[in-house]
Scaffold this motif. Structure first.
Motif, PDB file in Angstrom:
ATOM      1  N   TYR A   1       9.126  -9.396  38.576  1.00  0.00           N
ATOM      2  CA  TYR A   1       8.434  -8.557  37.602  1.00  0.00           C
ATOM      3  C   TYR A   1       9.417  -7.744  36.781  1.00  0.00           C
ATOM      4  CZ  TYR A   1       5.485  -4.818  35.746  1.00  0.00           C
ATOM      5  OH  TYR A   1       4.868  -3.922  34.914  1.00  0.00           O
ATOM      6  N   ARG A   2      10.376  -7.115  37.435  1.00  0.00           N
ATOM      7  CA  ARG A   2      11.337  -6.282  36.714  1.00  0.00           C
ATOM      8  C   ARG A   2      12.246  -7.118  35.820  1.00  0.00           C
ATOM      9  NH1 ARG A   2      12.966  -1.924  41.542  1.00  0.00           N
ATOM     10  NH2 ARG A   2      10.993  -0.755  41.453  1.00  0.00           N
ATOM     11  N   THR A   3      12.525  -8.335  36.234  1.00  0.00           N
ATOM     12  CA  THR A   3      13.360  -9.208  35.407  1.00  0.00           C
ATOM     13  C   THR A   3      12.649  -9.600  34.122  1.00  0.00           C
ATOM     14  OG1 THR A   3      14.495 -10.094  37.365  1.00  0.00           O
ATOM     15  CG2 THR A   3      14.600 -11.415  35.342  1.00  0.00           C
ATOM     16  N   LEU A   4      11.331  -9.814  34.207  1.00  0.00           N
ATOM     17  CA  LEU A   4      10.583 -10.350  33.068  1.00  0.00           C
ATOM     18  C   LEU A   4       9.833  -9.302  32.256  1.00  0.00           C
ATOM     19  CD1 LEU A   4       9.102 -13.593  34.672  1.00  0.00           C
ATOM     20  CD2 LEU A   4      11.011 -13.406  33.083  1.00  0.00           C
ATOM     21  N   LYS A   5       9.739  -8.078  32.749  1.00  0.00           N
ATOM     22  CA  LYS A   5       8.901  -7.073  32.089  1.00  0.00           C
ATOM     23  C   LYS A   5       9.293  -6.860  30.630  1.00  0.00           C
ATOM     24  CE  LYS A   5       7.355  -2.262  32.508  1.00  0.00           C
ATOM     25  NZ  LYS A   5       7.460  -1.014  33.287  1.00  0.00           N
TER      26      LYS A   5
ATOM     27  N   ALA B   1      19.666 -13.734  38.547  1.00  0.00           N
ATOM     28  CA  ALA B   1      18.382 -13.248  38.031  1.00  0.00           C
ATOM     29  C   ALA B   1      17.597 -14.381  37.377  1.00  0.00           C
ATOM     30  CB  ALA B   1      18.612 -12.113  37.046  1.00  0.00           C
ATOM     31  N   LEU B   2      18.297 -15.251  36.663  1.00  0.00           N
ATOM     32  CA  LEU B   2      17.626 -16.381  36.016  1.00  0.00           C
ATOM     33  C   LEU B   2      16.979 -17.300  37.046  1.00  0.00           C
ATOM     34  CD1 LEU B   2      20.303 -17.205  33.293  1.00  0.00           C
ATOM     35  CD2 LEU B   2      17.989 -16.369  32.879  1.00  0.00           C
ATOM     36  N   LEU B   3      17.706 -17.587  38.104  1.00  0.00           N
ATOM     37  CA  LEU B   3      17.142 -18.430  39.155  1.00  0.00           C
ATOM     38  C   LEU B   3      16.075 -17.689  39.951  1.00  0.00           C
ATOM     39  CD1 LEU B   3      20.274 -20.305  40.579  1.00  0.00           C
ATOM     40  CD2 LEU B   3      18.541 -21.158  38.990  1.00  0.00           C
ATOM     41  N   GLY B   4      16.212 -16.358  40.003  1.00  0.00           N
ATOM     42  CA  GLY B   4      15.301 -15.559  40.811  1.00  0.00           C
ATOM     43  C   GLY B   4      13.881 -15.530  40.320  1.00  0.00           C
ATOM     44  N   ILE B   5      13.638 -15.880  39.049  1.00  0.00           N
ATOM     45  CA  ILE B   5      12.261 -15.902  38.571  1.00  0.00           C
ATOM     46  C   ILE B   5      11.543 -17.174  39.029  1.00  0.00           C
ATOM     47  CG2 ILE B   5      12.791 -14.430  36.598  1.00  0.00           C
ATOM     48  CD1 ILE B   5      12.685 -16.871  34.806  1.00  0.00           C
ATOM     49  N   ARG B   6      12.257 -18.111  39.608  1.00  0.00           N
ATOM     50  CA  ARG B   6      11.731 -19.290  40.315  1.00  0.00           C
ATOM     51  C   ARG B   6      10.761 -20.125  39.483  1.00  0.00           C
ATOM     52  NH1 ARG B   6      11.097 -16.907  46.418  1.00  0.00           N
ATOM     53  NH2 ARG B   6      11.152 -19.115  46.922  1.00  0.00           N
ATOM     54  N   PRO B   7      11.163 -20.546  38.295  1.00  0.00           N
ATOM     55  CA  PRO B   7      10.251 -21.306  37.441  1.00  0.00           C
ATOM     56  C   PRO B   7      10.031 -22.743  37.883  1.00  0.00           C
ATOM     57  CG  PRO B   7      12.396 -21.165  36.410  1.00  0.00           C
ATOM     58  CD  PRO B   7      12.468 -20.322  37.649  1.00  0.00           C
ATOM     59  N   PHE B   8      10.942 -23.278  38.696  1.00  0.00           N
ATOM     60  CA  PHE B   8      10.881 -24.705  39.021  1.00  0.00           C
ATOM     61  C   PHE B   8      10.203 -24.990  40.362  1.00  0.00           C
ATOM     62  CE2 PHE B   8      14.856 -24.070  36.498  1.00  0.00           C
ATOM     63  CZ  PHE B   8      14.341 -24.554  35.301  1.00  0.00           C
ATOM     64  N   GLU B   9       9.812 -23.951  41.078  1.00  0.00           N
ATOM     65  CA  GLU B   9       9.048 -24.114  42.307  1.00  0.00           C
ATOM     66  C   GLU B   9       7.578 -23.879  42.020  1.00  0.00           C
ATOM     67  OE1 GLU B   9      10.606 -22.382  46.171  1.00  0.00           O
ATOM     68  OE2 GLU B   9      11.747 -21.195  44.721  1.00  0.00           O
ATOM     69  N   THR B  10       6.709 -24.572  42.736  1.00  0.00           N
ATOM     70  CA  THR B  10       5.291 -24.231  42.633  1.00  0.00           C
ATOM     71  C   THR B  10       5.036 -22.976  43.461  1.00  0.00           C
ATOM     72  OG1 THR B  10       4.585 -25.499  44.573  1.00  0.00           O
ATOM     73  CG2 THR B  10       4.661 -26.663  42.445  1.00  0.00           C
ATOM     74  N   MET B  11       4.008 -22.286  43.097  1.00  0.00           N
ATOM     75  CA  MET B  11       3.667 -21.076  43.829  1.00  0.00           C
ATOM     76  C   MET B  11       3.357 -21.391  45.288  1.00  0.00           C
ATOM     77  SD  MET B  11       1.039 -18.152  42.565  1.00  0.00           S
ATOM     78  CE  MET B  11       1.176 -16.474  43.189  1.00  0.00           C
ATOM     79  N   TRP B  12       2.632 -22.472  45.516  1.00  0.00           N
ATOM     80  CA  TRP B  12       2.270 -22.836  46.891  1.00  0.00           C
ATOM     81  C   TRP B  12       3.516 -23.182  47.698  1.00  0.00           C
ATOM     82  CZ3 TRP B  12      -2.190 -21.991  49.272  1.00  0.00           C
ATOM     83  CH2 TRP B  12      -2.394 -22.571  50.515  1.00  0.00           C
TER      84      TRP B  12
ATOM     85  N   SER C   1      17.311  -0.754  22.129  1.00  0.00           N
ATOM     86  CA  SER C   1      17.943  -0.085  23.265  1.00  0.00           C
ATOM     87  C   SER C   1      17.052   1.008  23.825  1.00  0.00           C
ATOM     88  CB  SER C   1      19.285   0.501  22.848  1.00  0.00           C
ATOM     89  OG  SER C   1      19.894   1.170  23.930  1.00  0.00           O
ATOM     90  N   ALA C   2      16.504   1.856  22.921  1.00  0.00           N
ATOM     91  CA  ALA C   2      15.630   2.926  23.381  1.00  0.00           C
ATOM     92  C   ALA C   2      14.368   2.372  24.018  1.00  0.00           C
ATOM     93  CB  ALA C   2      15.263   3.837  22.202  1.00  0.00           C
ATOM     94  N   THR C   3      13.851   1.287  23.436  1.00  0.00           N
ATOM     95  CA  THR C   3      12.654   0.672  23.986  1.00  0.00           C
ATOM     96  C   THR C   3      12.900   0.156  25.387  1.00  0.00           C
ATOM     97  OG1 THR C   3      11.972   0.013  21.792  1.00  0.00           O
ATOM     98  CG2 THR C   3      10.974  -1.158  23.614  1.00  0.00           C
ATOM     99  N   THR C   4      13.970  -0.573  25.551  1.00  0.00           N
ATOM    100  CA  THR C   4      14.285  -1.134  26.858  1.00  0.00           C
ATOM    101  C   THR C   4      14.441  -0.032  27.891  1.00  0.00           C
ATOM    102  OG1 THR C   4      15.397  -2.987  25.807  1.00  0.00           O
ATOM    103  CG2 THR C   4      15.903  -2.591  28.109  1.00  0.00           C
ATOM    104  N   ASP C   5      15.125   1.044  27.528  1.00  0.00           N
ATOM    105  CA  ASP C   5      15.297   2.146  28.466  1.00  0.00           C
ATOM    106  C   ASP C   5      13.953   2.763  28.827  1.00  0.00           C
ATOM    107  OD1 ASP C   5      17.985   1.736  28.392  1.00  0.00           O
ATOM    108  OD2 ASP C   5      18.419   3.348  26.975  1.00  0.00           O
ATOM    109  N   ALA C   6      13.070   2.903  27.817  1.00  0.00           N
ATOM    110  CA  ALA C   6      11.762   3.507  28.076  1.00  0.00           C
ATOM    111  C   ALA C   6      10.948   2.670  29.043  1.00  0.00           C
ATOM    112  CB  ALA C   6      10.992   3.699  26.763  1.00  0.00           C
ATOM    113  N   LEU C   7      10.963   1.345  28.854  1.00  0.00           N
ATOM    114  CA  LEU C   7      10.190   0.474  29.729  1.00  0.00           C
ATOM    115  C   LEU C   7      10.771   0.439  31.131  1.00  0.00           C
ATOM    116  CD1 LEU C   7       9.343  -2.494  27.371  1.00  0.00           C
ATOM    117  CD2 LEU C   7       7.740  -0.923  28.423  1.00  0.00           C
ATOM    118  N   ARG C   8      12.087   0.388  31.224  1.00  0.00           N
ATOM    119  CA  ARG C   8      12.692   0.288  32.544  1.00  0.00           C
ATOM    120  C   ARG C   8      12.486   1.545  33.371  1.00  0.00           C
ATOM    121  NH1 ARG C   8      18.170  -2.762  30.486  1.00  0.00           N
ATOM    122  NH2 ARG C   8      17.366  -4.885  30.682  1.00  0.00           N
ATOM    123  N   SER C   9      12.280   2.664  32.683  1.00  0.00           N
ATOM    124  CA  SER C   9      12.108   3.916  33.404  1.00  0.00           C
ATOM    125  C   SER C   9      10.715   4.069  33.975  1.00  0.00           C
ATOM    126  CB  SER C   9      12.393   5.098  32.464  1.00  0.00           C
ATOM    127  OG  SER C   9      11.403   5.190  31.451  1.00  0.00           O
ATOM    128  N   ARG C  10       9.801   3.187  33.592  1.00  0.00           N
ATOM    129  CA  ARG C  10       8.412   3.359  34.033  1.00  0.00           C
ATOM    130  C   ARG C  10       8.185   2.683  35.366  1.00  0.00           C
ATOM    131  NH1 ARG C  10       5.348   5.658  30.278  1.00  0.00           N
ATOM    132  NH2 ARG C  10       3.511   5.210  31.495  1.00  0.00           N
TER     133      ARG C  10
END
Length: 536
Positions: free
Chosen positions: A152-156, A181-192, A527-536
């Protein structure tokens, strides 16, 4: 285009647009309302045209007797999306809505003696998992939560709150150097498949695999990336006092306060396009409304299907029926219940999950043994309930509402299976008044969908990149809603609306910059936007 910012860059952009800039928004769903608020807050003249009698789109109520019952989305998550939206208009969400956080996210059952509660507190849930399935399973649950949070934090910022990427641009936004981080979002595995590594107890795989259905998909075909929904829920699930329809009303009220004009009960027949520039809409009454830009808050399939004219159909590609998301059969009812103490959200699982999704997506039929969701709308945080109550009951269904209307006998057979499962789990439902909605009804309400409620199914790693973007290939024509990027669901629809407004504003700024060289162009707040979102 840059991610959204909590103050929406209003001060930066105010004054760059003349007061007579007019935008027409077709559809008063959550996405259209979000676009309207943002644009009006920046000085645009905004007119929203909605063929229904009220705002909301898929957020809808069915009234049984004098009881209003939510029969669309029933879960309010990602509150930060709406906090930011209201703040952008110098307002506060809590001044418009009363929200109550849920302590128990959902109650689950497989039989009368197999019940499990999922809590907002992960530590409490881990203890419950350990008691339900053993200590090792409890520890694996915590590992699952940690990975869902990371996804979630990687893709937010780079995905959810930004313009639609392709695989390369998403990798660039995350950072090509962040290989893990790129591999951590696990796009190539099925959820099951991924869940099978966390949970040895198949019941828990069912429970967390159900998050795939939040995007209208099968856990056996959706990417493991959708594990992020688990973190979204742990980040907070709220109820809205009075029901989800109050959210649409609050957004409409805020929009009106900003000067937005609404025209309900009127329908757009055609979007007028000349030289590949959208410049007006024609209503079925024959009235023509000029506009500097148009945002279509409808299913993108309706645009491609020609619902707004032949020229506008070129702005969107048809969605093949095989790629549609889940539809549903819903029962809105007043009823008395016995035996099983319902929570606000309840799930009763079938014993063959794979067969259920095979029947829906491959065989295109109602599942013979469906999983059942019940929203008990008079229940809140374990409060006891006696007497009649409002229930919305749902089973997943194939999106074939444009091809088939299920007969009374077919719906009755499905209903019989539903009540049999509930009774096996210890719940007796004594229905008093009932209203049934099936895929053909949803297709009528949301044309060109076949009843699919979530746009494109999230099947395969490329599905997220194939949803329509905010900007179309026709100048001045934009898209918003759950069928567009970033995806389905109430907060995602709101994000889509904000992204459409931002794209429109960025295009206008770019045009004016090219004409007036003295104006420094575009939105420069990444930059300001990214900081604002990451702080939430």
């Amino acid at each position: 285009m840059v991610p959204l910012k909590s103050d929406w860059s209003t001060d930066l952009l105010r004054g760059q647009f003349v007061a007579d800039d007019q935008v027409v928004i077709v559809g008063a769903g959550i996405g259209g309302l979000a676009s309207a608020i943002d644009l009006a807050a920046m000085g645009f003249g905004v007119t929203v045209i909605e063929r229904a009698k009220h705002a909301g789109g898929k957020v809808r109520e069915v009234t049984i007797g004098d009881a209003p019952i939510d029969c669309g989305p029933t879960v309010f998550t990602m509150r930060w999306v709406f906090d930011q939206l209201f703040a952008s208009a110098n307002a506060a969400l809590e001044d418009y809505l009363t929200l109550t956080p849920l302590e128990t996210l959902a109650r689950h059952a497989w039989s009368e003696c197999e019940r499990f509660d999922l809590f907002a507190d992960p530590a409490r849930t881990a203890d419950a998992v350990a008691k339900f399935s053993g200590p090792e399973e409890g520890r694996r649950f915590l590992a699952f939560c940690a990975d869902a949070r990371t996804i979630y934090r990687t893709l937010k910022v780079p995905f959810l709150a930004s313009s639609r990427p392709n695989p390369l641009t998403l990798a660039g936004r995350i950072g090509l150097h962040r290989y893990a981080a790129l591999l951590g979002i696990r796009p190539f595995e099925t959820m099951w498949g991924a869940l099978s590594k966390y949970f040895h107890d198949q019941r828990l795989r069912q429970l967390f695999g159900r998050y795939a259905t939040y995007s209208g998909s099968s856990p056996f075909a959706a990417p493991a990336t959708l594990m992020l929904i688990a973190h979204v829920e742990q980040d907070g699930v709220w109820t809205i006092d009075g029901g989800m329809q109050r959210l649409a009303e609050a957004l409409e009220k805020l929009a009106r306060a900003k000067g937005v004009s609404f025209r309900f009960g009127e329908e757009v027949r055609r979007i007028v396009i000349k030289n590949r520039i959208a410049g007006a809409v024609e209503l079925t009454s024959g009235e023509r409304i000029e506009a500097g830009a148009i945002i279509v808050n409808a299913d993108a399939s309706a645009l491609a299907d020609g619902a707004f004219g032949y020229d506008a159909a070129r702005a969107s590609r048809p969605l093949p029926a095989k790629d549609r998301s889940l539809a549903a059969v819903t029962w809105a009812m007043t009823a008395e219940t016995q035996g099983f103490e319902l929570q606000r959200h309840n799930v009763f699982f079938s014993h063959d999950y794979a067969a259920e999704f095979d029947e829906i997506f491959r065989q295109r039929q109602l599942p013979r043994s469906p999983t059942v969701y019940i929203c008990a709308q008079d229940r809140l945080n374990g409060a006891e309930r006696t007497g009649p109550e409002r229930l919305m009951m749902l089973v997943n269904a194939p999106p074939i509402g444009d091809q088939k209307h299920f007969t009374h006998e077919e719906i009755a057979a499905c209903e019989s299976q539903v009540f049999s499962l509930l009774e096996r789990c210890g719940l007796l439902v004594l229905a008093q008044q009932v209203s049934v909605t099936q895929p053909s009804d949803f297709h009528r309400m949301f044309p060109a969908t076949g009843g699919a409620l979530y746009g494109r199914a999230s099947h395969g790693w490329t599905a997220a990149f194939r949803r329509p973007a905010s900007k179309t290939n026709i100048s001045g024509l934009y898209l918003a809603g759950g069928s567009t990027h970033p995806g389905a669901g109430v907060p995602m629809a709101a994000l889509s609306g904000r992204l459409a407004a931002m794209r429109l504003v960025a295009d206008r700024a770019s045009i004016r910059t090219s004409v007036r060289a003295g104006m420094s162009g575009g939105i420069s707040t990444a930059s300001a936007t990214t900081d604002a979102l990451r702080s939430r």
